[in-house]
Every structure is written in C-alpha cells, then in structure tokens.
Write an enzyme that holds these catalytic residues in place. Structure first.
Site, PDB file in Angstrom:
ATOM      1  CD1 TRP A  36      -0.914   2.213   2.644  1.00 44.31           C
ATOM      2  CD2 TRP A  36      -2.857   1.522   1.039  1.00 44.31           C
ATOM      3  NE1 TRP A  36      -1.821   3.259   2.229  1.00 44.31           N
ATOM      4  CE2 TRP A  36      -3.070   2.864   1.837  1.00 44.31           C
ATOM      5  CE3 TRP A  36      -3.841   1.547   0.020  1.00 44.31           C
ATOM      6  CZ2 TRP A  36      -4.254   3.886   1.488  1.00 44.31           C
ATOM      7  CZ3 TRP A  36      -4.754   2.039  -0.257  1.00 44.31           C
ATOM      8  CH2 TRP A  36      -5.208   3.512   0.147  1.00 44.31           C
ATOM      9  CG  ASP A  39      -0.695  11.412   2.694  1.00 44.38           C
ATOM     10  OD1 ASP A  39      -1.351  10.941   2.280  1.00 44.38           O
ATOM     11  OD2 ASP A  39      -0.824  12.017   3.027  1.00 44.38           O
ATOM     12  CD  GLN A  55       2.428   8.000   5.871  1.00 43.77           C
ATOM     13  OE1 GLN A  55       1.031   8.190   6.560  1.00 43.77           O
ATOM     14  NE2 GLN A  55       3.047   8.312   5.875  1.00 43.77           N
ATOM     15  CD1 TRP A  63      -3.152   3.835   5.489  1.00 42.06           C
ATOM     16  CD2 TRP A  63      -4.294   3.241   6.967  1.00 42.06           C
ATOM     17  NE1 TRP A  63      -2.853   5.440   6.288  1.00 42.06           N
ATOM     18  CE2 TRP A  63      -3.107   4.369   7.660  1.00 42.06           C
ATOM     19  CE3 TRP A  63      -4.374   3.048   7.656  1.00 42.06           C
ATOM     20  CZ2 TRP A  63      -2.995   5.052   8.383  1.00 42.06           C
ATOM     21  CZ3 TRP A  63      -4.748   3.569   9.574  1.00 42.06           C
ATOM     22  CH2 TRP A  63      -3.809   4.692  10.071  1.00 42.06           C
ATOM     23  CG  PHE A  95       0.130   9.543  10.320  1.00 43.18           C
ATOM     24  CD1 PHE A  95       0.619   8.021   9.884  1.00 43.18           C
ATOM     25  CD2 PHE A  95      -1.222   9.899  11.050  1.00 43.18           C
ATOM     26  CE1 PHE A  95      -1.331   7.472  10.565  1.00 43.18           C
ATOM     27  CE2 PHE A  95      -2.458   8.855  10.820  1.00 43.18           C
ATOM     28  CZ  PHE A  95      -2.077   8.029  10.483  1.00 43.18           C
ATOM     29  CB  SER A  96       2.035  12.363   5.720  1.00 39.77           C
ATOM     30  OG  SER A  96       1.560  11.292   5.323  1.00 39.77           O
ATOM     31  NE  ARG A 169      -3.869  13.572   9.716  1.00 41.67           N
ATOM     32  CZ  ARG A 169      -4.810  13.458  10.208  1.00 41.67           C
ATOM     33  NH1 ARG A 169      -5.366  14.022  11.879  1.00 41.67           N
ATOM     34  NH2 ARG A 169      -5.948  13.737   9.520  1.00 41.67           N
ATOM     35  CG  ASP A 170      -0.553  15.585   7.938  1.00 42.67           C
ATOM     36  OD1 ASP A 170      -0.050  14.617   8.110  1.00 42.67           O
ATOM     37  OD2 ASP A 170      -1.484  15.249   7.172  1.00 42.67           O
ATOM     38  CD  GLU A 224      -6.203  14.416   6.021  1.00 43.81           C
ATOM     39  OE1 GLU A 224      -6.472  13.065   6.579  1.00 43.81           O
ATOM     40  OE2 GLU A 224      -5.473  13.822   4.682  1.00 43.81           O
ATOM     41  CD1 TRP A 310      -7.796  10.285   1.932  1.00 44.33           C
ATOM     42  CD2 TRP A 310      -7.484   7.826   2.679  1.00 44.33           C
ATOM     43  NE1 TRP A 310      -6.224   9.732   2.518  1.00 44.33           N
ATOM     44  CE2 TRP A 310      -6.275   8.560   2.884  1.00 44.33           C
ATOM     45  CE3 TRP A 310      -7.377   6.113   2.283  1.00 44.33           C
ATOM     46  CZ2 TRP A 310      -5.001   7.981   4.049  1.00 44.33           C
ATOM     47  CZ3 TRP A 310      -6.252   6.244   2.876  1.00 44.33           C
ATOM     48  CH2 TRP A 310      -5.227   6.415   3.277  1.00 44.33           C
TER      49      TRP A 310
HETATM   50  C1  FRU Z   1      -3.398  11.511   4.186  1.00 42.96           C
HETATM   51  C2  FRU Z   1      -3.406  11.197   5.723  1.00 42.96           C
HETATM   52  C3  FRU Z   1      -1.948  12.492   6.376  1.00 42.96           C
HETATM   53  C4  FRU Z   1      -2.326  11.694   7.103  1.00 42.96           C
HETATM   54  C5  FRU Z   1      -1.479  10.277   6.611  1.00 42.96           C
HETATM   55  C6  FRU Z   1      -2.114   8.975   6.959  1.00 42.96           C
HETATM   56  O1  FRU Z   1      -4.108  11.015   3.441  1.00 42.96           O
HETATM   57  O2  FRU Z   1      -4.367  11.230   6.073  1.00 42.96           O
HETATM   58  O3  FRU Z   1      -3.498  13.160   6.699  1.00 42.96           O
HETATM   59  O4  FRU Z   1      -0.376  11.542   8.054  1.00 42.96           O
HETATM   60  O5  FRU Z   1      -2.585  10.390   5.168  1.00 42.96           O
HETATM   61  O6  FRU Z   1      -1.556   7.577   6.469  1.00 42.96           O
END
Ligand code: FRU
Length: 484
Positions: A36, A39, A55, A63, A95-96, A169-170, A224, A310
């Site tokens: 899988w 991002d 990711q 996922w 995560f990202s 996040r991110d 995000e 998604w």
């Molecule tokens: C965006 C996201 C980010 C997160 C990551 C998790 O697609 O949801 O916000 O860090 O994917 O895999």
C-alpha cells in the site's frame, strides 16, 4: 495466448505471458513494488538525486501501520525503490511529513563538515487512540548523515507534543530568511480545521507563531498535508501560496487539494481573497507537496501528489500494489482577469519520455501503447471533445462545453468497486482554452488545459487497454506521442 500455454508452458513462455494482475501497473508513474502507498513525504533534492518518501504499508494492499517507503530518481522519470526509510516504533506509526537539508547543522544532528538531512513527521499512536485519548498525534524527527540513504530517529522524540487535538499532523518545514537576515525554520502543521505556523532555530524546539483557516476556504472535511510556498507573481512581486488538502469535501466528492494565494509575514498569512480554489479538479490528486532544497538555478516549485481518493483508494482493482503518484508538476502563478491563480504544468523532464510521434490528419487514430501523450490545439473553445475507447466498447470522453471541462469515466471499464466512481467529472473554466495536453497511462489520465491552467486527474480501470482515440470536434494540430 494465455490459454494456449496453460497445459504446456516453458519457462520462456511464462516469462512473456501478459500478467493480468499487473495490467493496471503504470508505465511511467511511480508505484511501490508491493503493498500500500498513500501520500508523498519528505520530498528533498540532494547531490543530483530527487528523494521521494511515501506513506507505505508493505505487508498489505490496504492502509495499516505506516512506514516511510523510499525511492530516488536522477530525472524524475525513472525511480529506484530503496529499502524502507522509517519504521513504526513505540511512539507510533510514521505519518506524513517533510525533510530539509540542515546545511548549518543547526540541529546538531550531524556535523558542520557533514550536515544532516532532517525529516519531520507525525507520530500516530494507535494504542493511545484506541484508549480514547485525544493527544495521540505528535511530531518527531529523524536524520540522515549519509545524504538520505539511511535514517536514525532522534533520541528525544517527540519534539512537539499534542495539546489535546485529534487531528494534529503533517508538518511541512521550510527555511525562511527573516527581516534581520537571520535564517529560521518555519513549520506549517494541519490542525483539524486550520493550519498552524511554528518557528524554530534548531528544528528541535518549536514555538507557535500563528494560525490560519478557521471558517475560510473549503471545510467539508479535515485539513491535511499543508504546504506554504513563496512564489513569484507574473509582475515579479512575491506572493505566498498555501496548499491544503481536505478529506472529504473535494469538488468531485472525497479528497482534494485547495489553495490560497496571499502574503505571509511573521506568522500571519493574509489571503488575497477567500474564494475556494482547487489545485486539480479531478478526483484523484491528493496530499501533494513540493520538493525542498532544489538548486536555485532550477527556478521552479516542483510538486507531486498521490493519485487516488480516500473514497475508494483501498478497493481499486489492483493487487500486489495499491496507488500511484501523479506526474511530477511545476506549480506557478498566472493571472486571469486581474486574479492570480495557480497552474500546474507537467515537469519539464517529461518531454524526455517522448519516442515516436504521429500527427493526425483525419479524426481517428489507433494508440501505439498504454503510455501515450496527446497534444492538440483548441479550434473551438465553446465546444470540443475526444473519445478514447477499447474493443469492449468502454470509453473515456474528454470535452469542453458550456464553460465546463469534463472527464467522463462513466463507461471507463471496472467501476463497480465504488458507488460514485462511475461519474462525469467537471470543472468550470471561464477563460479561453487554447490547448490540451493529455497523459495516458495503464490506469490513469491527466488532462492539462493551457499547459496546466486547469487540470483534471483521474484513475481508470479499462478491462483491456485503450485502443483508439477519436477527435469528435473542436480540436486541431493533433499529435500523438508514444511514451513507451
Ligand atoms: C492524508 C493522510 C495524512 C496522514 C496520512 C496517514 O492522506 O490522512 O493526514 O498523515 O494520510 O497515512
């Protein structure tokens, strides 16, 4: 041919049998070898190589516990997948996030002689999440002292604790030069329904500067993967562009990336206006961000996105691997009727993929392969269209009519894995379309009108490859280029 050799196949024949499981594997878009992907992460250029982290869950095609997969390329066209760069640990999944070159060793994670690359990412702690806590996302660091080949986690992670907000996040970090000439690190972080800006002198200690976005722009879903990019406007002035991905709430349902253009000073982002604008009007372009540390002579903002949504990313009909990235693109500003907008043009390297090309004089042509670029001039802006088809009668129709540019994938092959996948995907275009450039790959289409002034990206799963293209009306000077 496949059935013919079922009973008596030599090794040689097996090797050349079409692998139906791999029929949707793109020819020139990045996909992980197995497992899988979502991002793109940690995009950074160093020593002649473009690094791409992503990711990744290598053990499944859906996922799961997130790792940072890793690939490098010297030309943005040929990618070599390397061993996984970051594995989940006791603080959580990885995560990202982003990566920077800490040339002055401000973090002291390398030396002055051998400065480190520093990755800044989100730790997502699934155990804390399950236990009902709100503070399960924190920000952590990893560093590389061998120019990105191998990575170590910073011993005192996390560097930013969570104040009690579920979506936190991110981090996208960039270096800025302040009024007094001093350099500092600026982080843009997605925090539920807004972004926050943090500042640091050493990448380890961060202080909150300000925030932007509550009640402004699209809010159909959580914010995000932000990116804050200084850019030159056509008149030479400096503007700041803020990219923010949202899920759901995109123009075609599900995921999409919006942008704001404005000014940024001392932690305050002031947009020129509060209109909602989309980087790409197609359904399959999400979480895209720009590369850091590009040499200034490249004079571009280089960007790449995740080519899925998604709403159905985990059920698309590929096996072994899931998801590709978009083409790398150069994002820049242009002006329509006094308003600045963001354009995304295929990266200049893509012309190197061009092999044989055909100019079409009648209005139909067979396609040379599954990797094709189609170029045309628009002779009738009020109405143009073309149709791609295969021998099963499956179709993809691309058109402009009544001010709407449309990718119609209603009859594009396998669509039943998701209720909303079979749709006509439209984008408003109030100014004149002059040219189109289309990139087809085994399971995607990317449409660039006027070299990216309007873009639509979509994935597709025709049961057999596209065989034919028919130019119905309004297009001229048509060229078909084999990219394989
Ligand atoms: C965006 C996201 C980010 C997160 C990551 C998790 O697609 O949801 O916000 O860090 O994917 O895999």
């Amino acid at each position: 041919m496949v059935s013919l050799c079922i009973l008596s196949c030599t090794q040689q024949e097996i090797k050349f049998m079409p692998n139906t499981l791999e029929q949707f594997r793109p020819g020139y878009h990045f996909t992980p070898d197995i497992g899988w992907m979502n991002d793109p992460n940690g995009l950074i250029y160093i020593d002649g190589e473009y690094h791409l982290f992503f990711q990744h869950y290598p053990d499944s095609t859906v996922w799961g516990p997130m790792h940072w997969g890793h690939a490098v390329s010297k030309d943005l066209l040929n990618w070599e997948e390397l061993p996984i760069a970051l594995f989940p640990d006791s603080l959580g999944y990885i995560f990202s996030g982003s990566a920077v070159y800490d040339v002055e060793n401000s973090s002291e994670l390398g030396t002055k002689e051998n400065p480190p690359l520093v990755a800044i990412f989100t730790y997502h702690n699934p155990l804390q999440e399950k236990a009902g806590a709100l503070n399960f996302q924190t920000q952590g660091l990893a560093y590389s002292v061998d120019k990105g080949k191998t990575w170590s986690k910073y011993a005192a992670n996390p560097v930013i604790l969570n104040p009690g907000i579920r979506d936190f996040r991110d981090p996208k970090v960039t270096q800025i030069t302040k009024k007094d000439g001093k350099k500092s690190w600026l982080m843009t972080l997605a925090v539920k329904d807004k972004v926050q800006f943090y500042e640091s002198s050493n990448l380890k200690n961060w202080s909150l500067l300000g925030e932007f976005g509550k009640g402004i722009g699209a809010h159909g879903g959580v914010w995000e993967c932000p990116d804050l990019i200084p850019m030159k406007a056509p008149d030479g002035s400096e503007k700041w562009v803020l990219l923010v991905s949202i899920n759901p709430g995109g123009p075609q349902k599900g995921s999409a990336t919006q942008y704001f253009i404005g000014d940024f000073k001392q932690g305050v982002f002031t947009p020129d206006d509060t209109m909602i604008r989309w980087l790409d009007y197609g359904p399959d372009n999400y979480a895209g961000v720009t590369w850091s540390n590009l040499p200034s002579e490249q004079d571009r903002n280089l960007w790449i996105g995740w080519m899925s949504n998604w709403d159905y990313a985990q059920v698309v009909p590929t096996s072994k691997w899931r998801s590709a990235l978009t083409l790398p693109r150069e994002v820049s500003l242009f002006e329509v009727d006094g308003t600045l907008l963001l354009k995304s043009t295929p990266a200049r390297e893509l012309v190197q993929l061009r092999k044989t090309s055909y100019t079409i004089s009648n209005n139909e042509s067979l396609l040379p392969s599954t990797s094709v670029e189609i170029l045309a001039e628009v002779s009738n802006d009020t109405q143009f269209s073309l149709t791609l088809s295969n021998e099963l009668g499956e179709e993809l129709v691309i058109s402009k009519e009544m001010g709407l540019v449309t990718l119609d994938r209603r009859k594009s092959g396998k669509t039943d894995f998701n209720r909303d996948f079979a749709a006509a995907l439209s984008a408003p275009m109030s100014w004149e379309a002059e040219s189109i450039r289309i990139f087809l790959d085994a399971s995607s289409v990317e449409l660039f009108v006027n070299e990216g002034e309007l873009v639509l990206t979509a994935i597709l799963f025709p049961a057999t490859p596209w065989k034919k293209v028919k130019f119905n009306q309004g297009l001229d000077a048509i060229k078909i280029v084999d990219l394989q």
